[in-house]
Write an enzyme that holds these catalytic residues in place. Structure first.
Site, PDB file in Angstrom:
ATOM      1  N   VAL A  90       1.904  14.006  -4.522  1.00 56.48           N
ATOM      2  CA  VAL A  90       1.032  15.360  -3.658  1.00 56.48           C
ATOM      3  C   VAL A  90      -0.349  15.264  -3.715  1.00 56.48           C
ATOM      4  O   VAL A  90      -0.934  16.125  -3.203  1.00 56.48           O
ATOM      5  CB  VAL A  90       1.571  16.438  -4.266  1.00 56.48           C
ATOM      6  CG1 VAL A  90       3.124  16.785  -3.857  1.00 56.48           C
ATOM      7  CG2 VAL A  90       1.353  16.654  -5.578  1.00 56.48           C
ATOM      8  N   HIS A 134      -4.577  -2.232  -6.173  1.00 56.64           N
ATOM      9  CA  HIS A 134      -4.151  -1.137  -6.396  1.00 56.64           C
ATOM     10  C   HIS A 134      -5.449   0.106  -6.459  1.00 56.64           C
ATOM     11  O   HIS A 134      -6.325  -0.510  -7.453  1.00 56.64           O
ATOM     12  CB  HIS A 134      -3.484  -0.894  -7.964  1.00 56.64           C
ATOM     13  CG  HIS A 134      -1.971  -1.644  -7.673  1.00 56.64           C
ATOM     14  ND1 HIS A 134      -1.500  -1.875  -6.616  1.00 56.64           N
ATOM     15  CD2 HIS A 134      -1.216  -1.960  -8.784  1.00 56.64           C
ATOM     16  CE1 HIS A 134      -0.289  -2.190  -7.000  1.00 56.64           C
ATOM     17  NE2 HIS A 134      -0.224  -2.551  -8.071  1.00 56.64           N
ATOM     18  N   THR A 135      -5.403   0.914  -5.974  1.00 53.64           N
ATOM     19  CA  THR A 135      -6.445   2.142  -6.314  1.00 53.64           C
ATOM     20  C   THR A 135      -6.110   3.197  -7.147  1.00 53.64           C
ATOM     21  O   THR A 135      -4.819   3.936  -6.787  1.00 53.64           O
ATOM     22  CB  THR A 135      -7.002   2.442  -4.871  1.00 53.64           C
ATOM     23  OG1 THR A 135      -7.263   1.366  -4.182  1.00 53.64           O
ATOM     24  CG2 THR A 135      -8.259   3.438  -5.269  1.00 53.64           C
ATOM     25  N   GLY A 140       1.464   3.059  -2.394  1.00 56.51           N
ATOM     26  CA  GLY A 140       0.854   3.882  -3.662  1.00 56.51           C
ATOM     27  C   GLY A 140       1.709   3.474  -4.892  1.00 56.51           C
ATOM     28  O   GLY A 140       1.590   4.357  -5.686  1.00 56.51           O
ATOM     29  N   LYS A 141       1.861   2.127  -4.998  1.00 56.20           N
ATOM     30  CA  LYS A 141       2.419   1.809  -6.239  1.00 56.20           C
ATOM     31  C   LYS A 141       1.435   1.992  -7.481  1.00 56.20           C
ATOM     32  O   LYS A 141       1.924   2.085  -8.519  1.00 56.20           O
ATOM     33  CB  LYS A 141       2.747   0.284  -6.020  1.00 56.20           C
ATOM     34  CG  LYS A 141       3.860  -0.222  -5.240  1.00 56.20           C
ATOM     35  CD  LYS A 141       4.093  -1.713  -5.233  1.00 56.20           C
ATOM     36  CE  LYS A 141       3.085  -2.418  -4.373  1.00 56.20           C
ATOM     37  NZ  LYS A 141       2.634  -2.169  -3.121  1.00 56.20           N
ATOM     38  N   THR A 169       3.318 -12.353   3.225  1.00 54.08           N
ATOM     39  CA  THR A 169       2.557 -12.804   2.328  1.00 54.08           C
ATOM     40  C   THR A 169       3.338 -14.154   2.217  1.00 54.08           C
ATOM     41  O   THR A 169       4.531 -14.330   2.477  1.00 54.08           O
ATOM     42  CB  THR A 169       1.871 -12.201   1.195  1.00 54.08           C
ATOM     43  OG1 THR A 169       0.955 -12.944   0.493  1.00 54.08           O
ATOM     44  CG2 THR A 169       3.168 -11.581   0.123  1.00 54.08           C
ATOM     45  N   THR A 204      -9.622  -5.239   1.383  1.00 57.58           N
ATOM     46  CA  THR A 204     -10.210  -5.747   2.501  1.00 57.58           C
ATOM     47  C   THR A 204     -11.175  -4.801   3.390  1.00 57.58           C
ATOM     48  O   THR A 204     -11.864  -5.038   4.081  1.00 57.58           O
ATOM     49  CB  THR A 204      -9.613  -6.739   3.641  1.00 57.58           C
ATOM     50  OG1 THR A 204      -8.541  -5.911   4.037  1.00 57.58           O
ATOM     51  CG2 THR A 204      -9.005  -7.995   2.907  1.00 57.58           C
ATOM     52  N   ASP A 208       0.989  -1.187   0.070  1.00 60.25           N
ATOM     53  CA  ASP A 208      -0.086   0.068   0.060  1.00 60.25           C
ATOM     54  C   ASP A 208       0.839   1.300   0.020  1.00 60.25           C
ATOM     55  O   ASP A 208       0.501   2.200   0.616  1.00 60.25           O
ATOM     56  CB  ASP A 208      -0.852  -0.063   1.294  1.00 60.25           C
ATOM     57  CG  ASP A 208      -1.829  -1.165   1.405  1.00 60.25           C
ATOM     58  OD1 ASP A 208      -2.228  -1.745   0.353  1.00 60.25           O
ATOM     59  OD2 ASP A 208      -1.840  -2.004   2.124  1.00 60.25           O
TER      60      ASP A 208
HETATM   61  P1  IMP Z   1      -2.179 -12.773   2.646  1.00 63.33           P
HETATM   62  O1  IMP Z   1      -1.260 -12.200   1.583  1.00 63.33           O
HETATM   63  O2  IMP Z   1      -3.395 -12.708   2.282  1.00 63.33           O
HETATM   64  O3  IMP Z   1      -1.856 -14.127   2.884  1.00 63.33           O
HETATM   65  O4  IMP Z   1      -1.917 -11.892   4.135  1.00 63.33           O
HETATM   66  C1  IMP Z   1      -0.703 -11.972   4.781  1.00 63.33           C
HETATM   67  C2  IMP Z   1      -0.227 -10.686   5.184  1.00 63.33           C
HETATM   68  O5  IMP Z   1      -0.037  -9.846   4.163  1.00 63.33           O
HETATM   69  C3  IMP Z   1      -1.438  -9.845   5.915  1.00 63.33           C
HETATM   70  O6  IMP Z   1      -0.766  -9.260   6.928  1.00 63.33           O
HETATM   71  C4  IMP Z   1      -2.129  -8.986   4.989  1.00 63.33           C
HETATM   72  O7  IMP Z   1      -2.748  -7.997   5.501  1.00 63.33           O
HETATM   73  C5  IMP Z   1      -0.731  -8.668   4.113  1.00 63.33           C
HETATM   74  N1  IMP Z   1      -1.058  -8.422   2.624  1.00 63.33           N
HETATM   75  C6  IMP Z   1      -1.226  -9.260   1.506  1.00 63.33           C
HETATM   76  N2  IMP Z   1      -1.571  -8.271   0.534  1.00 63.33           N
HETATM   77  C7  IMP Z   1      -1.242  -7.057   0.958  1.00 63.33           C
HETATM   78  C8  IMP Z   1      -1.382  -5.809   0.326  1.00 63.33           C
HETATM   79  O8  IMP Z   1      -1.588  -5.782  -0.729  1.00 63.33           O
HETATM   80  N3  IMP Z   1      -1.151  -4.735   0.913  1.00 63.33           N
HETATM   81  C9  IMP Z   1      -1.014  -4.687   2.266  1.00 63.33           C
HETATM   82  N4  IMP Z   1      -1.012  -5.786   3.092  1.00 63.33           N
HETATM   83  C10 IMP Z   1      -1.070  -6.871   2.543  1.00 63.33           C
HETATM   84 MG    MG Z   2      -2.666  -2.358  -1.955  1.00 65.45          MG
END
Ligand code: IMP
Ligand code: MG
Length: 433
Positions: A415, A41-42, A15-16, A240, A302, A13
């Site tokens: 910005v 990605h938003t 901001g990619k 992850t 989520t 997150d």
């Molecule tokens: P999983 O990838 O769903 O197995 O989650 C494992 C960990 O990675 C958790 O803490 C998730 O919140 C985090 N996570 C997975 N994908 C993202 C993402 O795109 N952005 C931020 N956190 C992520």
């Molecule tokens: Mg994200």
């Protein structure tokens, strides 16, 4: 430069999406090489918000080819939903433009069920996964019982393996996890539909990229998650299940070894993380709530509130090194406007000893005390600024200090949320400005 990777240096997150969107303008092909729809990605284009989960950001420009590489774990039903949404909102027609690696693994409903049941059983020890089945799908890949897209070609054989896996997973779900089994009814039919709709997009994406390179095309590799969520270099086990670092561009993206010209690290001007795990610079006061609201720090995948903290140069410096990233984009600088003073974590203290490296164990990382440098803040609105020189001096000093601490060249500064709210100092596809 013809091949560029964009990699998050924090916990995702960063901001990619915005940076990838900007770089995609000059790319011919945009590639995702790891992860699945746990990423999101938003993007804000002409005031409209798009959330991309599996399809690379090139989808929002006409004519760009979008590649889903072999290293990804793709929920085919989620992919079909995303394609339908992209067609509706952005008139995206995937024909000829979407290339899905036949080596990519499929995330199945039983993977989601296992992910969720395990997290529920872990209670306060849960990882805080997205619950999208990513971990269990990569487990099956490593255990050599995963289902790859190539299997769809021979549907009877695919169906046999699917039923075998499902029977085994259901025993695990019911006997070990005390959860409900996943019904077989409907699943085979849905997969027939998946086959019909996705088969035309399957290809050897590594061969496609090698040819694209030969043709002199520009290829952008879009990292998902962030280095601190990487299965090897992240804050294991709160990570992850894929390799999120730049070297995964070769294995998961199919880029011929050594052909990456530039790596751009992305860092938010502060730090966030969703899910559990150590977070040394977390702000637990009202300032944290303020930053969460102002920065709209809620998970795109989520909707969970993100934990918020100060910029951690220890983490980002390490991430830049692991990724071999020489250039850095700092996003969401505008969110820090009005915060005075601002702080940067430059080292950690553990039992009185100071270190600028991350300790080996997560238990220690949980207990380190961040050492902060305090800097004067700024109060001006930043969203109209397009040159570094237009920024308030204190904002410039903040950026300079971050770049210095991370041994990086500053390339971009976000910005504001929309596509044009960015200062570009260097675009790796166009070489230096
Ligand atoms: P999983 O990838 O769903 O197995 O989650 C494992 C960990 O990675 C958790 O803490 C998730 O919140 C985090 N996570 C997975 N994908 C993202 C993402 O795109 N952005 C931020 N956190 C992520
Ligand atoms: Mg994200």
């Amino acid at each position: 430069m013809n091949t560029v990777a964009v990699i998050g240096t924090q916990w995702g997150d960063e901001g990619k999406g915005k940076i990838v969107d900007l770089l995609a303008r000059h790319a011919d092909v945009v590639v995702r090489f790891q992860g699945g729809n746990n990423a999101a990605h938003t993007l804000v284009v002409d005031g409209a918000k798009f959330i991309l989960r599996l399809v690379p950001a090139g989808a929002l420009y006409p004519g760009k080819v979008c590649v889903i590489g072999a290293g990804m774990a793709v929920d085919p039903i989620a992919l079909l939903e995303e394609l339908a949404e992209l067609k509706r909102a952005a008139n995206f027609a995937p024909d000829g433009r979407l290339k899905l690696s036949y080596d990519a693994h499929m995330v199945m409903p039983y993977h989601r069920a296992i992910d969720r049941a395990r997290e529920a059983r872990l209670g306060k020890d849960a990882i805080g996964t997205t619950g999208f089945g990513i971990g269990p799908a990569y487990e099956d890949k490593a255990a050599r019982c995963g289902l790859r897209f190539s299997e769809l070609a021979d549907f009877p054989s695919f169906e046999r393996k699917l039923r075998r896996n499902l029977a085994e997973k259901n025993r695990y779900l019911t006997a070990v996890l005390k959860a409900k089994p996943v019904p077989v009814a409907g699943l085979v039919e849905r997969m027939r539909d998946v086959r019909r709709k996705l088969l035309p997009h399957l290809c050897d994406t590594a061969a496609y990229l090698a040819e694209a390179l030969e043709r002199g095309q520009r290829i952008l590799f879009e990292g998902a998650h962030g280095t601190m969520l990487d299965i090897d270099y992240g804050t294991y086990p709160f990570v992850t299940s894929s390799s999120c670092v730049a070297s995964a561009v070769f294995a998961g993206g199919g880029l011929p070894g050594g052909r990456l010209d530039a790596v751009m690290g992305i860092a938010k001007a502060y730090t966030t993380r969703v899910g559990a795990g150590p977070f040394p610079t977390e702000i637990k006061t009202r300032l944290g709530d303020h930053l969460r609201e102002k920065g709209a720090e809620y998970g795109s995948a989520t909707q969970r509130p993100r934990r918020v903290g100060w910029f951690d140069a220890v983490l980002t410096r390490r991430a830049m090194r692991v990724n071999g990233a020489a250039i850095l984009a700092v996003t969401k600088l505008d969110v820090l406007t009005g915060i005075d003073p601002v702080r940067i974590c430059v080292a950690y203290e553990y039992r009185g000893a100071r270190s600028a490296e991350i300790p080996a164990s997560p238990a220690r990382l949980e207990r380190v005390k961040p050492v902060y440098e305090e800097m004067a803040g700024w109060h001006e609105r930043l969203s109209e600024k397009r040159e570094l020189g237009e920024l308030p001096p204190n904002a410039r000093r903040y950026l300079e200090r971050i770049s210095e601490l991370c041994s990086a060249r500053l390339a971009m500064v976000g910005v504001g949320a929309s596509r044009e709210e960015i200062i570009v100092l260097e675009d790796p596809f166009l070489n230096r400005r």
